[in-house]
Scaffold this motif. Structure first.
Motif, mmCIF file in Angstrom:
data_model
loop_
_atom_site.group_PDB
_atom_site.id
_atom_site.type_symbol
_atom_site.label_atom_id
_atom_site.label_comp_id
_atom_site.label_asym_id
_atom_site.label_seq_id
_atom_site.Cartn_x
_atom_site.Cartn_y
_atom_site.Cartn_z
ATOM 1 N N THR A 82 82.744 137.442 93.568
ATOM 2 C CA THR A 82 83.424 138.706 93.296
ATOM 3 C C THR A 82 83.547 139.551 94.557
ATOM 4 O OG1 THR A 82 82.523 138.680 91.050
ATOM 5 C CG2 THR A 82 83.402 140.771 91.851
ATOM 6 N N VAL A 83 82.465 139.667 95.302
ATOM 7 C CA VAL A 83 82.498 140.439 96.550
ATOM 8 C C VAL A 83 83.567 139.896 97.482
ATOM 9 C CG1 VAL A 83 81.195 140.992 98.647
ATOM 10 C CG2 VAL A 83 80.098 141.198 96.404
ATOM 11 N N ALA A 84 83.619 138.571 97.621
ATOM 12 C CA ALA A 84 84.619 137.960 98.489
ATOM 13 C C ALA A 84 86.033 138.198 97.967
ATOM 14 C CB ALA A 84 84.342 136.464 98.626
ATOM 15 N N ALA A 85 86.219 138.123 96.644
ATOM 16 C CA ALA A 85 87.536 138.355 96.060
ATOM 17 C C ALA A 85 88.013 139.783 96.305
ATOM 18 C CB ALA A 85 87.503 138.070 94.562
ATOM 19 N N LEU A 86 87.082 140.715 96.365
ATOM 20 C CA LEU A 86 87.422 142.121 96.599
ATOM 21 C C LEU A 86 87.660 142.430 98.070
ATOM 22 C CD1 LEU A 86 84.902 143.738 94.099
ATOM 23 C CD2 LEU A 86 87.404 143.791 93.934
ATOM 24 N N GLY A 87 87.494 141.437 98.922
ATOM 25 C CA GLY A 87 87.746 141.635 100.337
ATOM 26 C C GLY A 87 86.510 141.859 101.163
ATOM 27 N N GLY A 88 85.340 141.752 100.557
ATOM 28 C CA GLY A 88 84.094 141.947 101.291
ATOM 29 C C GLY A 88 83.595 140.661 101.918
ATOM 30 N N SER A 89 82.574 140.798 102.743
ATOM 31 C CA SER A 89 81.898 139.651 103.331
ATOM 32 C C SER A 89 80.658 139.367 102.490
ATOM 33 C CB SER A 89 81.500 139.960 104.782
ATOM 34 O OG SER A 89 80.773 138.889 105.338
ATOM 35 N N ALA A 90 80.631 138.204 101.846
ATOM 36 C CA ALA A 90 79.557 137.850 100.919
ATOM 37 C C ALA A 90 78.698 136.742 101.502
ATOM 38 C CB ALA A 90 80.129 137.408 99.570
ATOM 39 N N THR A 91 77.403 137.006 101.660
ATOM 40 C CA THR A 91 76.445 135.983 102.075
ATOM 41 C C THR A 91 75.484 135.728 100.933
ATOM 42 O OG1 THR A 91 76.574 136.599 104.411
ATOM 43 C CG2 THR A 91 74.634 135.364 103.708
ATOM 44 N N LEU A 92 75.421 134.485 100.473
ATOM 45 C CA LEU A 92 74.567 134.107 99.350
ATOM 46 C C LEU A 92 73.379 133.315 99.847
ATOM 47 C CD1 LEU A 92 74.060 133.783 96.248
ATOM 48 C CD2 LEU A 92 75.424 131.675 96.393
ATOM 49 N N LEU A 93 72.163 133.819 99.581
ATOM 50 C CA LEU A 93 70.928 133.090 99.840
ATOM 51 C C LEU A 93 70.491 132.454 98.532
ATOM 52 C CD1 LEU A 93 71.031 134.948 102.351
ATOM 53 C CD2 LEU A 93 68.538 135.109 102.222
ATOM 54 N N THR A 94 70.368 131.131 98.519
ATOM 55 C CA THR A 94 70.061 130.429 97.280
ATOM 56 C C THR A 94 69.429 129.091 97.605
ATOM 57 O OG1 THR A 94 70.984 129.750 95.137
ATOM 58 C CG2 THR A 94 72.314 129.292 97.097
ATOM 59 N N VAL A 95 69.128 128.327 96.560
ATOM 60 C CA VAL A 95 68.624 126.964 96.699
ATOM 61 C C VAL A 95 69.680 126.008 96.162
ATOM 62 C CG1 VAL A 95 66.871 125.300 95.989
ATOM 63 C CG2 VAL A 95 66.212 127.664 96.492
ATOM 64 N N LEU A 96 70.197 125.157 97.027
ATOM 65 C CA LEU A 96 71.100 124.098 96.614
ATOM 66 C C LEU A 96 70.461 122.730 96.814
ATOM 67 C CD1 LEU A 96 74.587 125.366 97.816
ATOM 68 C CD2 LEU A 96 73.868 124.900 95.479
ATOM 69 N N GLY A 97 69.996 122.451 98.022
ATOM 70 C CA GLY A 97 69.298 121.199 98.268
ATOM 71 C C GLY A 97 70.223 120.065 98.662
ATOM 72 N N ALA A 98 69.629 118.841 98.697
ATOM 73 C CA ALA A 98 70.312 117.673 99.246
ATOM 74 C C ALA A 98 70.918 116.769 98.179
ATOM 75 C CB ALA A 98 69.323 116.865 100.089
ATOM 76 N N HIS A 99 70.767 117.068 96.912
ATOM 77 C CA HIS A 99 71.309 116.222 95.859
ATOM 78 C C HIS A 99 72.844 116.256 95.891
ATOM 79 C CE1 HIS A 99 72.196 114.732 91.809
ATOM 80 N NE2 HIS A 99 70.988 114.198 91.822
ATOM 81 N N PRO A 100 73.512 115.135 95.590
ATOM 82 C CA PRO A 100 74.982 115.112 95.627
ATOM 83 C C PRO A 100 75.642 116.177 94.747
ATOM 84 C CG PRO A 100 74.130 112.880 95.521
ATOM 85 C CD PRO A 100 72.943 113.780 95.371
ATOM 86 N N LEU A 101 75.029 116.515 93.610
ATOM 87 C CA LEU A 101 75.626 117.541 92.753
ATOM 88 C C LEU A 101 75.733 118.890 93.454
ATOM 89 C CD1 LEU A 101 74.108 117.023 89.171
ATOM 90 C CD2 LEU A 101 76.506 116.816 89.867
ATOM 91 N N ALA A 102 74.838 119.152 94.392
ATOM 92 C CA ALA A 102 74.867 120.437 95.091
ATOM 93 C C ALA A 102 76.166 120.627 95.857
ATOM 94 C CB ALA A 102 73.672 120.547 96.036
ATOM 95 N N GLU A 103 76.773 119.519 96.281
ATOM 96 C CA GLU A 103 78.013 119.620 97.047
ATOM 97 C C GLU A 103 79.151 120.201 96.214
ATOM 98 O OE1 GLU A 103 78.360 119.304 100.284
ATOM 99 O OE2 GLU A 103 76.175 119.009 100.244
ATOM 100 N N LEU A 104 79.107 119.995 94.884
ATOM 101 C CA LEU A 104 80.132 120.580 94.021
ATOM 102 C C LEU A 104 80.096 122.093 94.098
ATOM 103 C CD1 LEU A 104 79.710 118.321 90.847
ATOM 104 C CD2 LEU A 104 81.498 118.170 92.589
ATOM 105 N N ALA A 105 78.894 122.655 93.985
ATOM 106 C CA ALA A 105 78.750 124.105 94.060
ATOM 107 C C ALA A 105 79.076 124.627 95.454
ATOM 108 C CB ALA A 105 77.327 124.512 93.666
ATOM 109 N N ARG A 106 78.580 123.921 96.465
ATOM 110 C CA ARG A 106 78.802 124.365 97.850
ATOM 111 C C ARG A 106 80.297 124.397 98.178
ATOM 112 N NH1 ARG A 106 75.400 121.238 99.865
ATOM 113 N NH2 ARG A 106 73.659 122.641 100.254
ATOM 114 N N ALA A 107 81.023 123.368 97.787
ATOM 115 C CA ALA A 107 82.456 123.307 98.075
ATOM 116 C C ALA A 107 83.215 124.430 97.371
ATOM 117 C CB ALA A 107 83.014 121.946 97.657
#
Length: 286
Positions: free
Chosen positions: A46-71
């Motif tokens: 949402t922040v990015a859609a509104l024109g802001g700079s959004a930095t997300l700190l989270t846990v994704l990890g090395a599992h292949p499924l994480a790439e779906l969210a990251r992309a």
């Protein structure tokens, strides 16, 4: 002009259906979509859609499924910082069904309850204006909130439900934005959170008015009437707009701004179709 968001990132599998299935029933979906989800994650989009700079700190990890969210997040302009890149398990996954006629949804999610880690080497971007935490990774939320408090950066809490970490986290929070289901040992959010040192408490209630209170004032702001087509993540979008608007708007205008952005979200079907509409309108952003 950066909003720093810390919390949960899931992989959401979203199926649109004519009717939500009853126990033991199988139904054919009308459409299917896969996207990153979770309170802090949807707020970051949402922040990015509104024109802001959004930095997300989270846990994704090395599992292949994480790439779906990251992309998905990279596509929508979110800078993702994976604080546990070596994590081998699959990311949290949510199975979502959305009813076609009114946008009502059901969600089954594992969330991130099994990840209990310390994050001693957090790195923070420059120029952070606001911080939002959702409490799903307790040590991460505390580390980010303490960092923000030391620098005088406002901290917004997405308080969907009570979590044990809130005993430590609440004294670090400037704005607690609560759902109507948020209670502390049977007490409503306003007075009970003010007693714990939170200056501003906001409580949403779906399509009902949003209530707010400080130590000196209180009020409510109506939600725009809208024909809901998809309510998935609407609360997360509202929190993202609220965090983006901190420092640009004062109460109650800040709430009115978040209400308008969330209303735009529920007008559109699918996890991300609303983003284009918000980008085009910019919702009167300054």
């Amino acid at each position: 002009m950066t909003v720093l968001l810390a919390g949960l990132c899931t992989v959401d599998v979203v199926q649109r259906v004519d009717e939500l299935p009853a126990p033991g029933e199988k139904v054919q979906s009308l459409s299917v979509a896969v996207a990153a989800g979770g309170p802090a994650t949807n707020a970051a989009v949402t922040v990015a859609a509104l024109g802001g700079s959004a930095t997300l700190l989270t846990v994704l990890g090395a599992h292949p499924l994480a790439e779906l969210a990251r992309a998905d997040l990279v596509t929508h302009g979110v800078d993702v910082v994976d604080v546990l890149p070596e994590h081998a398990d699959p990311p949290a996954v949510s199975a979502v069904a959305v009813r076609e006629r009114d946008g009502e949804r059901t969600v089954v999610s594992h969330n991130a309850g099994g990840i209990r880690r310390h994050f001693p080497r957090l790195e923070f971007p420059e120029g952070v204006r606001t911080v939002l935490v959702d409490g799903h990774h307790p040590e991460l939320a505390l580390g980010v909130a303490r960092w923000a408090r030391e620098r005088g950066v406002p901290v917004v809490l997405d308080a969907g439900s009570w979590k044990p970490v809130l005993d430590e986290l609440l004294p670090l929070v400037d704005i607690a934005a609560c759902s109507a289901h948020f209670y502390i040992r049977g007490k409503a959010p306003g007075p009970s959170l003010h007693e714990r040192g939170v200056p501003t408490v906001i409580t949403t209630a779906g399509s009902g008015p949003v209530r707010w209170s400080t130590s000196t004032a209180s009020g409510e702001v109506s939600v725009p009437p809208v024909t809901a087509r998809d309510t998935l993540g609407a609360g997360d979008v509202w929190h993202g707009a609220l965090a983006y608007g901190v420092g640009q708007y004062e109460l109650p205008e800040l709430i009115g701004f978040a209400n308008e952005v969330a209303a735009e979200r529920v007008r559109h079907t699918g996890p991300r179709s609303w983003v284009t509409a918000v980008r085009h309108r910019r919702m009167g952003v300054r």
